[in-house]
Design a protein around this motif. Structure first.
Motif, PDB file in Angstrom:
ATOM      1  N   MET A 349      49.598  48.848  37.809  1.00  0.00           N
ATOM      2  CA  MET A 349      47.765  49.443  38.408  1.00  0.00           C
ATOM      3  C   MET A 349      47.050  48.390  38.880  1.00  0.00           C
ATOM      4  O   MET A 349      45.813  48.982  40.019  1.00  0.00           O
ATOM      5  N   GLY A 350      47.282  47.637  39.708  1.00  0.00           N
ATOM      6  CA  GLY A 350      46.738  46.468  40.564  1.00  0.00           C
ATOM      7  C   GLY A 350      45.909  45.454  40.256  1.00  0.00           C
ATOM      8  O   GLY A 350      45.193  44.353  41.064  1.00  0.00           O
ATOM      9  N   GLY A 351      46.256  45.216  38.898  1.00  0.00           N
ATOM     10  CA  GLY A 351      45.494  43.212  38.329  1.00  0.00           C
ATOM     11  C   GLY A 351      46.029  43.079  38.383  1.00  0.00           C
ATOM     12  O   GLY A 351      46.840  42.554  38.870  1.00  0.00           O
ATOM     13  N   SER A 352      45.492  41.632  37.615  1.00  0.00           N
ATOM     14  CA  SER A 352      45.768  40.171  38.000  1.00  0.00           C
ATOM     15  C   SER A 352      46.100  39.419  36.704  1.00  0.00           C
ATOM     16  O   SER A 352      44.958  39.887  35.871  1.00  0.00           O
ATOM     17  N   VAL A 353      47.584  39.128  36.186  1.00  0.00           N
ATOM     18  CA  VAL A 353      47.396  38.034  35.231  1.00  0.00           C
ATOM     19  C   VAL A 353      47.328  37.036  35.687  1.00  0.00           C
ATOM     20  O   VAL A 353      48.809  36.232  36.589  1.00  0.00           O
ATOM     21  N   ILE A 354      48.220  35.903  34.693  1.00  0.00           N
ATOM     22  CA  ILE A 354      48.185  34.634  34.796  1.00  0.00           C
ATOM     23  C   ILE A 354      48.987  33.820  34.086  1.00  0.00           C
ATOM     24  O   ILE A 354      48.486  33.517  32.812  1.00  0.00           O
ATOM     25  N   LEU A 355      50.172  33.225  34.206  1.00  0.00           N
ATOM     26  CA  LEU A 355      50.893  33.067  33.783  1.00  0.00           C
ATOM     27  C   LEU A 355      50.206  30.819  34.220  1.00  0.00           C
ATOM     28  O   LEU A 355      50.662  30.729  34.479  1.00  0.00           O
ATOM     29  N   SER A 356      50.432  30.472  32.892  1.00  0.00           N
ATOM     30  CA  SER A 356      50.111  28.447  32.880  1.00  0.00           C
ATOM     31  C   SER A 356      50.925  27.679  31.974  1.00  0.00           C
ATOM     32  O   SER A 356      52.446  28.628  31.590  1.00  0.00           O
ATOM     33  N   GLU A 357      50.954  27.146  31.620  1.00  0.00           N
ATOM     34  CA  GLU A 357      51.397  26.173  30.449  1.00  0.00           C
ATOM     35  C   GLU A 357      53.218  26.036  31.084  1.00  0.00           C
ATOM     36  O   GLU A 357      53.439  25.647  30.783  1.00  0.00           O
ATOM     37  N   VAL A 440      41.810  28.830  41.462  1.00  0.00           N
ATOM     38  CA  VAL A 440      41.019  30.081  41.175  1.00  0.00           C
ATOM     39  C   VAL A 440      42.772  31.201  41.577  1.00  0.00           C
ATOM     40  O   VAL A 440      43.886  30.547  42.219  1.00  0.00           O
ATOM     41  N   ALA A 441      43.000  31.238  40.404  1.00  0.00           N
ATOM     42  CA  ALA A 441      44.544  32.464  40.273  1.00  0.00           C
ATOM     43  C   ALA A 441      44.176  33.763  40.821  1.00  0.00           C
ATOM     44  O   ALA A 441      45.285  34.473  39.806  1.00  0.00           O
ATOM     45  N   ASN A 442      43.824  34.295  40.480  1.00  0.00           N
ATOM     46  CA  ASN A 442      42.973  35.773  40.197  1.00  0.00           C
ATOM     47  C   ASN A 442      43.981  36.991  41.843  1.00  0.00           C
ATOM     48  O   ASN A 442      43.222  37.863  42.078  1.00  0.00           O
ATOM     49  N   VAL A 463      40.915  30.793  32.497  1.00  0.00           N
ATOM     50  CA  VAL A 463      39.617  30.665  32.820  1.00  0.00           C
ATOM     51  C   VAL A 463      38.819  30.932  33.845  1.00  0.00           C
ATOM     52  O   VAL A 463      38.283  31.209  34.488  1.00  0.00           O
ATOM     53  N   ALA A 464      38.531  29.346  34.393  1.00  0.00           N
ATOM     54  CA  ALA A 464      38.163  28.854  34.955  1.00  0.00           C
ATOM     55  C   ALA A 464      38.645  29.598  36.408  1.00  0.00           C
ATOM     56  O   ALA A 464      38.483  29.452  37.492  1.00  0.00           O
ATOM     57  N   ALA A 465      40.286  29.877  36.353  1.00  0.00           N
ATOM     58  CA  ALA A 465      41.376  30.580  37.288  1.00  0.00           C
ATOM     59  C   ALA A 465      40.384  31.979  37.353  1.00  0.00           C
ATOM     60  O   ALA A 465      40.801  32.779  38.289  1.00  0.00           O
ATOM     61  N   GLY A 466      39.900  32.393  36.639  1.00  0.00           N
ATOM     62  CA  GLY A 466      39.691  34.139  36.758  1.00  0.00           C
ATOM     63  C   GLY A 466      39.469  34.369  35.656  1.00  0.00           C
ATOM     64  O   GLY A 466      38.796  36.591  35.675  1.00  0.00           O
ATOM     65  N   ALA A 467      40.343  34.530  35.414  1.00  0.00           N
ATOM     66  CA  ALA A 467      40.704  35.428  33.357  1.00  0.00           C
ATOM     67  C   ALA A 467      39.505  36.023  32.500  1.00  0.00           C
ATOM     68  O   ALA A 467      38.241  34.875  32.270  1.00  0.00           O
ATOM     69  N   ASN A 468      39.566  37.309  32.924  1.00  0.00           N
ATOM     70  CA  ASN A 468      38.230  37.506  32.350  1.00  0.00           C
ATOM     71  C   ASN A 468      38.714  38.086  30.445  1.00  0.00           C
ATOM     72  O   ASN A 468      37.799  38.417  30.171  1.00  0.00           O
ATOM     73  N   VAL A 469      40.269  38.395  30.354  1.00  0.00           N
ATOM     74  CA  VAL A 469      40.122  38.694  29.317  1.00  0.00           C
ATOM     75  C   VAL A 469      41.357  37.215  28.796  1.00  0.00           C
ATOM     76  O   VAL A 469      42.062  37.229  30.214  1.00  0.00           O
ATOM     77  N   VAL A 470      41.787  37.316  27.669  1.00  0.00           N
ATOM     78  CA  VAL A 470      42.623  36.187  27.417  1.00  0.00           C
ATOM     79  C   VAL A 470      43.832  36.906  26.358  1.00  0.00           C
ATOM     80  O   VAL A 470      43.238  37.195  25.706  1.00  0.00           O
ATOM     81  N   LEU A 471      45.105  37.018  26.159  1.00  0.00           N
ATOM     82  CA  LEU A 471      45.490  37.352  25.238  1.00  0.00           C
ATOM     83  C   LEU A 471      46.483  36.569  24.874  1.00  0.00           C
ATOM     84  O   LEU A 471      47.182  35.591  25.490  1.00  0.00           O
ATOM     85  N   PHE A 472      46.311  35.776  23.868  1.00  0.00           N
ATOM     86  CA  PHE A 472      47.062  34.515  23.271  1.00  0.00           C
ATOM     87  C   PHE A 472      47.577  35.141  22.201  1.00  0.00           C
ATOM     88  O   PHE A 472      47.737  35.440  20.182  1.00  0.00           O
TER      89      PHE A 472
END
Length: 558
Positions: A349-357, A440-442, A463-472
């Motif tokens: 749908m054109g959104g962004s996700v961030i995978l880290s760790e 920034v990773a958005n 969050v600093a990279a742009g995540a406006n919601v976090v799924l944990f």
């Protein structure tokens, strides 16, 4: 999604056709008969739920494969039906090189969400917040006390103090028992559960979700690399879509200078136009002068922030951070792949996700690098992984040392086993960007962000990279959150969900039990995300005021 899963709903699961171990779905006693793909054998030593046992005999030095990748090698020969443990298997992972691009992926059906919106705060730089906070930040640890002074002055008066933080009624009961002559034994056995009013007082500024006071132990006395990175991290928070403005307290002589912070803000948002008030104590003189001016400017900023309203925004404006902590042997087959499906839906749908760790991507480097949109992006990922691991090994603690005692007790006995399951959070879409901390990773699509596996350091960075919601996701239970981005907790198993209902929002144990598919769970998760992003529902971490914030020192942290 987890493709090609073969599952006996009562006993075991094989995750990938190439795997030579099975995952126990319940405790299996010695002698339990296993029948699978023409093989008939017995469990030898007994297997606890979430742990693994061999599908075929393995020679000493033999490869152990899960998720279709190498996750370990045997110390000794293992017979068929033997439990794998830290005593008989050690960490191993396949080498990785620059390969061909593998960008084809099966996009999920998103017709149920394609035209959905959430109610967010639109910023002039085009981002959309899922909340509206004011920040009070120290540039250096010397200002932590002044930040706390401001917190004591503002938080309760403005209606932002969480009642759940206040355990004074319990202490009052203990004092009364002591004064009445209670013994130590009486105190230890006393029921001191106290009644208290729920929620918070009426907020003075109804459209401001809170004032968040961030403390840290950095800014001076360390390396310039760390202080510069701190400025970048703080700039990420100040320019974050969930932040309306900020008050910054500086001492004046520290490494983390206000000028560096402004440069980092400009990198992220050249047209930054939100209120930003920076006060330098060594120039202002007395603490009274500093605090009084900081309070008046913060109050004025809150008046401006309160003028903003939530309005509809498309799903493409969501940027979701993907985290796991307190992982268990079910993480990689329930909650993490459910998040992977959510990730693929949002990317579609054109959104962004961030995978880290990054320490938890060890063993899946080849797959992820092959999914990078071009060779330079793949090489960047490979370079960061190799450099990070080499730095860790130089200090005697490579990626192999990542699993915690809790991880190991619950079946994640090597870093590669843990990593292969953790990577499932990222779904199957192409990797559109690889970013080093604290960048920034958005970018629309799947972003890889270099962070430690430390839950709070990684969440802080996402969050600093742009995540406006976090799924944990968590299999053992992790009480953590973030000051400005709602953190939604997902249990990998139903027992945890029932045991810790105060910190867990969503149960993914239904996948293990066979009452729900990964796709159905993902749809349920995304519905919850929309409600949270719209301010309709508060996740448990927000309700409890779990405002964890830890910047990453670029020394070794796994």
């Amino acid at each position: 999604m987890v493709p090609n899963v073969t599952m006996d709903r009562q006993l075991f699961l094989r995750i990938h056709p190439d795997d030579n171990v099975l995952v126990a779905l319940q405790d299996l006693a010695p002698g339990t008969e296993i029948t699978f793909e023409g093989k008939h054998f017995s469990v030898l030593s007994g297997v606890k739920a979430k742990h693994k046992f061999t599908l075929e005999p393995l020679e000493a030095g033999g490869e152990v494969r899960m998720y279709g990748v190498l996750v370990g090698k045997t110390h000794i020969a293992l017979p068929q039906g033997e439990t794998i443990t830290t005593q008989n298997v050690h960490h191993a992972a396949d080498p990785f090189t620059l390969g061909e691009r593998k960008l084809d992926w099966r996009q999920p059906n998103v017709s149920a969400f394609q035209d959905r919106t959430f109610l967010g705060y639109h910023r002039t730089n085009g981002t959309v917040g899922t909340a509206n906070y004011w920040l009070v930040i120290p540039l250096v640890f010397c200002e932590n006390r002044n930040v706390l002074v401001m917190k004591q002055a503002l938080e309760e008066k403005l209606g932002y103090r969480k009642q759940s933080r206040d355990y004074e009624p319990e202490v009052d009961q203990l004092i009364r028992l002591h004064q009445a002559g209670a013994t130590v034994e009486d105190i230890l056995n006393a029921d001191i559960a106290a009644d208290r009013e729920q929620g918070v007082g009426k907020r003075l500024f109804e459209n401001v979700d809170g004032v968040k006071f961030l403390n840290h132990e950095m800014g001076c006395g360390g390396t310039r690399i760390d202080s510069d990175a701190l400025c970048g991290l703080l700039a990420g928070y100040i320019t974050h879509p969930n932040v309306a403005g900020a008050t910054v307290l500086s001492l004046g002589c520290q490494h983390a200078q206000a000028s560096i912070l402004r440069e980092e803000i400009n990198k992220r948002d050249p047209n930054f136009d939100r209120p930003l008030y920076i006060f330098e104590q060594q120039l202002m003189g007395t603490e009274t002068n500093l605090i009084q001016r900081a309070l008046s400017h913060t109050f004025a900023g809150l008046m401006k922030a309160n003028e903003q309203r939530r309005t509809p925004a498309p799903m493409s404006k969501l940027c979701i951070g993907l985290e796991c902590g307190g992982s268990d042997g079910f993480s990689g087959i329930s909650a993490n792949p459910a998040l992977g499906y959510v990730s693929d839906m949002l990317v579609t749908m054109g959104g962004s996700v961030i995978l880290s760790e990054f320490p938890e991507l060890c063993g899946v480097e080849q797959e992820l690098s092959d999914r990078c949109i071009d060779a330079p992006t793949a090489l960047r990922f490979m370079e960061l992984m190799k450099t990070y691991n080499a730095r860790a090994e130089a200090d005697g603690s490579g990626f192999y040392a990542n699993p915690s005692p809790g991880n190991i007790r619950d079946g994640l006995i090597t870093d590669a086993i843990k990593s292969a399951g953790a990577a499932k959070k990222g779904g199957t879409s192409p990797v559109t960007a690889v970013v080093d901390y604290p960048g920034v990773a958005n970018k629309p699509g799947l972003n890889l962000l270099c962070t430690p596996g430390n839950d709070v350091e990684s969440t802080t960075a996402e969050v600093a990279a742009g995540a406006n919601v976090v799924l944990f996701t968590t299999g053992l239970g992790t009480p953590t959150g973030n000051p400005i981005a709602p953190v939604i907790k997902l249990a990998t198993n139903t027992k945890l969900f029932a045991r810790m209902p105060d910190i867990i929002d969503i149960n993914c144990g239904t996948i293990i039990e066979g009452t729900e598919t990964i796709e159905q769970t993902a749809h349920r998760i995304l519905e919850f995300v929309i409600d949270v992003a719209s301010g309709i529902t508060q996740p448990k971490a927000v309700q409890l005021g779990q405002d964890d914030f830890i910047p990453w020192r670029r020394g070794v942290s796994l």
